[in-house]
Design a protein around this motif. Structure first.
Motif, mmCIF file in Angstrom:
data_model
loop_
_atom_site.group_PDB
_atom_site.id
_atom_site.type_symbol
_atom_site.label_atom_id
_atom_site.label_comp_id
_atom_site.label_asym_id
_atom_site.label_seq_id
_atom_site.Cartn_x
_atom_site.Cartn_y
_atom_site.Cartn_z
ATOM 1 N N ARG A 118 0.872 -1.181 0.000
ATOM 2 C CA ARG A 118 0.000 0.000 0.000
ATOM 3 C C ARG A 118 0.901 1.222 0.000
ATOM 4 N NH1 ARG A 118 -5.431 1.588 3.283
ATOM 5 N NH2 ARG A 118 -6.122 -0.220 2.091
ATOM 6 N N GLY A 119 0.812 2.016 -1.054
ATOM 7 C CA GLY A 119 1.687 3.181 -1.156
ATOM 8 C C GLY A 119 3.141 2.756 -1.181
ATOM 9 N N ASN A 120 3.957 3.363 -0.339
ATOM 10 C CA ASN A 120 5.388 3.054 -0.284
ATOM 11 C C ASN A 120 5.723 1.973 0.743
ATOM 12 O OD1 ASN A 120 4.573 5.378 1.476
ATOM 13 N ND2 ASN A 120 6.622 5.079 2.323
ATOM 14 N N ARG A 121 4.688 1.328 1.300
ATOM 15 C CA ARG A 121 4.902 0.288 2.309
ATOM 16 C C ARG A 121 4.506 -1.067 1.736
ATOM 17 N NH1 ARG A 121 1.454 4.263 6.157
ATOM 18 N NH2 ARG A 121 3.146 5.363 7.228
ATOM 19 N N CYS A 122 5.408 -2.023 1.821
ATOM 20 C CA CYS A 122 5.118 -3.349 1.290
ATOM 21 C C CYS A 122 5.661 -4.404 2.243
ATOM 22 C CB CYS A 122 5.728 -3.517 -0.100
ATOM 23 S SG CYS A 122 7.543 -3.481 -0.133
ATOM 24 N N GLY A 123 5.221 -5.642 2.045
ATOM 25 C CA GLY A 123 5.684 -6.714 2.908
ATOM 26 C C GLY A 123 5.524 -8.068 2.250
ATOM 27 N N THR A 124 6.343 -9.019 2.687
ATOM 28 C CA THR A 124 6.262 -10.397 2.213
ATOM 29 C C THR A 124 6.079 -11.316 3.413
ATOM 30 O OG1 THR A 124 8.657 -10.834 2.334
ATOM 31 C CG2 THR A 124 7.811 -9.870 0.292
ATOM 32 N N GLN A 125 5.107 -12.228 3.338
ATOM 33 C CA GLN A 125 4.939 -13.205 4.410
ATOM 34 C C GLN A 125 6.076 -14.229 4.384
ATOM 35 O OE1 GLN A 125 2.395 -13.819 7.148
ATOM 36 N NE2 GLN A 125 4.395 -14.761 7.463
#
Length: 212
Positions: free
Chosen positions: A183-190
């Motif tokens: 979302r926007g400039n924030r990302c993540g990987t499980q």
């Protein structure tokens, strides 16, 4: 490029930093990768990485109020952020591992046990290689990858009730499990990009090139 791996007494810090260095080298990016919780370093970083290993509540406690505030300020100012495993989970509203614990609140949803997998007779934790399902070209993080490539997972809890618009990739383990969110400039990987070999290095390289 100043890349900061957030030191909050969590696990996988050194391996995440090493993956960032290797991905930068493969991408011909000059990167200074440091592991620190220093507020000035975080606020002046060009990229922020938050690895995670263990329980949601313990990782959230490791952040503390000051580090949460610093991360909020840095990412609100546009610094790209990558959360890995529990680092991704902390992006959500709250987690239910060892009681309710508030997350960073950057994306909708909560973290709870993967009961669907257990009900299907699958072992928890979800541990090992699993395929990634995504729409090619839908997000820069998956550039250079094709659906069906594998990430390395180790978790018993996952994001539930998230927003469809935040979902970049999923994996199937008794049910669809969010594998990459942004979302926007924030990302993540499980899954653990630092343990996912060429797939992980591709994603890390894409993150280092990511501009929002």
């Amino acid at each position: 490029m100043r890349v900061v791996v957030i030191d909050y007494n969590g696990g996988n810090l050194a391996s995440a930093a090493q993956a960032a260095r290797k991905a930068a080298s493969l991408s011909d990016i000059s990167a200074d990768v440091t592991i620190t919780r220093d507020a000035d370093a975080i606020l002046n970083a060009d990229r922020l990485i938050l690895p995670g290993q263990g329980a949601f509540a313990d990782c959230a406690a490791g952040l503390g109020a000051d580090l949460r505030s610093t991360l909020e300020t840095a990412t609100a100012n546009g610094t790209p952020f990558l959360g890995i495993c529990v680092g991704m989970q902390l992006m959500c509203e709250y987690g239910l591992e060892h009681g309710r614990t508030e997350g960073l609140g950057w994306i909708p949803g909560h973290i709870r046990r993967m009961d669907e997998a257990a009900d299907a007779g699958l072992r928890l934790p979800h541990m090992g290689w699993n395929t990634l399902d995504f729409e090619p070209g839908a997000h820069l993080l998956t550039k250079g990858l094709t659906p069906g490539m594998h990430g390395y997972f180790v978790h018993s809890y996952a994001l539930h009730d998230g927003a469809a618009d935040d979902l970049v990739a999923s994996a199937n383990y008794g049910a669809q499990v969010p594998a990459i969110v942004a979302r926007g400039n924030r990302c993540g990987t499980q899954f653990h990009v630092e343990k996912s070999q060429s797939v992980g290095l591709t994603i890390m390289g894409n993150f280092l090139r990511w501009e929002k």
